[in-house]
Design an enzyme around this catalytic site. Structure first.
Site, short mmCIF file in Angstrom:
data_model
loop_
_atom_site.label_atom_id
_atom_site.label_comp_id
_atom_site.label_asym_id
_atom_site.label_seq_id
_atom_site.Cartn_x
_atom_site.Cartn_y
_atom_site.Cartn_z
N CYS A 169 14.68 17.30 18.66
CA CYS A 169 15.58 17.40 17.50
C CYS A 169 15.77 16.08 16.77
CB CYS A 169 16.92 17.97 17.94
SG CYS A 169 16.77 19.64 18.61
N HIS A 309 24.98 14.09 13.92
CA HIS A 309 24.15 15.17 14.46
C HIS A 309 24.98 16.44 14.47
CE1 HIS A 309 20.86 16.96 16.66
NE2 HIS A 309 21.70 17.37 17.60
N GLU A 320 28.85 12.15 20.65
CA GLU A 320 28.77 11.41 19.38
C GLU A 320 30.04 10.65 19.06
OE1 GLU A 320 26.35 12.62 15.78
OE2 GLU A 320 27.02 14.54 16.59
N LYS A 341 25.17 20.59 9.54
CA LYS A 341 24.78 21.76 10.34
C LYS A 341 25.82 22.86 10.25
CE LYS A 341 21.92 19.36 13.82
NZ LYS A 341 22.13 17.97 13.38
N HIS A 346 21.04 24.47 12.58
CA HIS A 346 20.26 23.44 13.28
C HIS A 346 18.79 23.85 13.29
CE1 HIS A 346 18.88 20.44 15.90
NE2 HIS A 346 19.70 20.59 16.92
N PHE A 405 17.00 17.18 22.83
CA PHE A 405 16.68 17.50 24.21
C PHE A 405 15.59 16.55 24.71
CE2 PHE A 405 17.92 22.29 24.19
CZ PHE A 405 19.25 21.93 24.15
#
Length: 421
Positions: A169, A309, A320, A341, A346, A405
């Site tokens: 990502c 993110h 975060e 997002k 996403h 990930f």
């Protein structure tokens, strides 16, 4: 002397918005493009919502042969590339083609095409020994993600370095970061760069269902993506593409190009910790942010906005928040932060580039896009997450971050042209 890198053109295909102008309109209005999945029957799945693009490849200039040859992810990338080139005003045919390069990010490659073709050659899964005679002639293009970069290179006539970056990502940030380095070191003068993913398919949904990463909230699809909200319970899968024209700044100035922003800092780290897990302290993301600020040669206090993110999972949003406090110090409490997002979902590898586009447009318009659906702030996420409504805000320097990930953590600093550095 370090060569400076400018963004002079951009193209965006995002849920609810085809084209950069529509994309910015969606963000500015705080509209959400999440809905119950229409591409297939989602009823067997735990998560049944996604952020889909109403995309007709023929309507957007792709020929029947291109449509047959390309997976949906490649189609999105090519259309975004054409918009970016047109937006930049650059005449690619006038360039030395060996000085024109491509870097495209993707997390899952041609997932849609591969799944569709497997269903055909296996007779919808009934055959254990598949019959290859039923496969599309260009199946190999689906198998190798490098075909995405090849298609963009063919679109632009690029004969310089052509690369796919696949780091989960963070791919969309890392692909642009790699392109910046190629220009800085003198390998290329102009880069077509960005990312694309079209992962909304049964296999992707099943994989994220298995680890409960996506939201099971199906009653209000438009409110399903809730970054930093106390009631958040997973991300909403999306799709999309964003592509940029990057140029060495002097090259852009010589041709009188518009400059959206300069990319002044970029860094990436890995937590080497867990395939999907994150440490709560956000140390690795904080380290990437610190390194990106160092490369940009600006202190934390110069950051005007953070494009987070903000996936909407419990652990990411806490992670975060800690990273911002560590890297920005007290300034974190004075800096608006938001997650797009919440509006466009996403899109895995593509989202980092889509978020760069949002950051660049925030600089252009001096507006911070909101975090939609943030009605009940999580006490553990106690920064200014710009709930519900866009905010007029002087935005000369933006920090955009990503988490993926595998432990990938990336950060990029974008600044208005001419900002003192």
């Amino acid at each position: 002397m370090t060569r400076r890198v400018a963004i002079t053109g951009l193209g965006v295909l995002a849920p609810g918005a085809i084209g950069a102008k529509e994309f910015w309109s969606l963000l500015g209005e705080g509209r959400t493009a999440t809905r119950r999945i229409t591409f297939f029957d989602p009823s067997p799945f735990r998560s049944q919502v996604a952020a889909e693009i109403d995309f007709d490849p023929a309507l957007h200039g792709l020929s029947p042969q291109e449509i047959r040859r390309m997976d949906r992810g490649a189609q999105l990338a090519v259309v975004a590339t054409r918009e970016a080139v047109q937006d930049s005003g650059i005449e690619l045919g006038d360039l030395d083609p060996t000085r024109l390069g491509v870097t495209i990010g993707t997390a899952v490659g041609a997932t849609t095409g591969l799944e569709d073709e497997y269903r055909v050659v296996s007779d919808d899964g009934r055959l254990s020994l598949v019959d290859h005679r039923y496969a599309v002639p260009h199946l190999y293009n689906y198998l190798v993600p490098s075909s995405f970069a090849s298609e963009v290179a063919w679109t632009g006539g690029a004969e310089g370095p052509v690369t796919v970056v696949s780091t989960g990502c963070t791919s969309g940030l890392d692909a642009v970061g790699h392109a910046v380095e190629l220009i800085r070191e003198g390998t290329a003068e102009v880069m077509l760069t960005g990312a694309t993913d079209a992962p909304i398919s049964p296999i992707t949904l099943a994989c994220f269902d298995a680890i409960k990463a996506t939201t099971p909230r199906t009653d209000e699809p438009e409110r399903a993506s809730r970054p930093f909200d106390a009631t958040r319970n997973g991300f909403v899968l999306g799709e999309g593409a964003a592509v940029f024209v990057l140029e060495e700044l002097d090259h852009a100035r010589r041709r009188g190009a518009q400059v959206y922003a300069e990319v002044t800092g970029y860094a990436s780290r890995c937590n080497a910790f867990h395939m999907t897990g994150l440490r709560a302290d956000g140390a690795e993301m904080a380290a990437a942010i610190g390194a990106a600020l160092d490369e940009a040669r600006i202190p934390p206090e110069r950051i005007d906005y953070v494009n987070a993110h903000g996936s909407g999972t419990k652990q990411n949003d806490r992670h975060e928040t800690s990273a911002f406090k560590t890297s920005l110090g007290d300034h974190a409490y004075r800096t608006p932060v938001s997650s797009v997002k919440s509006m466009v979902g996403h899109s895995l590898g593509a989202i980092g580039s889509i978020e760069i586009a949002a950051s660049v447009l925030a600089i252009r318009h001096d507006v911070v896009p909101p975090t939609a659906n943030l009605h009940e702030p999580d006490p553990e996420c106690d920064l200014d997450y710009v709930p519900l409504t866009a905010r007029d805000w002087r935005t000369d320097a933006v920090l955009s971050v990503g988490s993926g990930f595998g432990g990938f953590q990336s950060a990029m600093v974008l600044q208005a042209e001419g900002t003192d550095r």
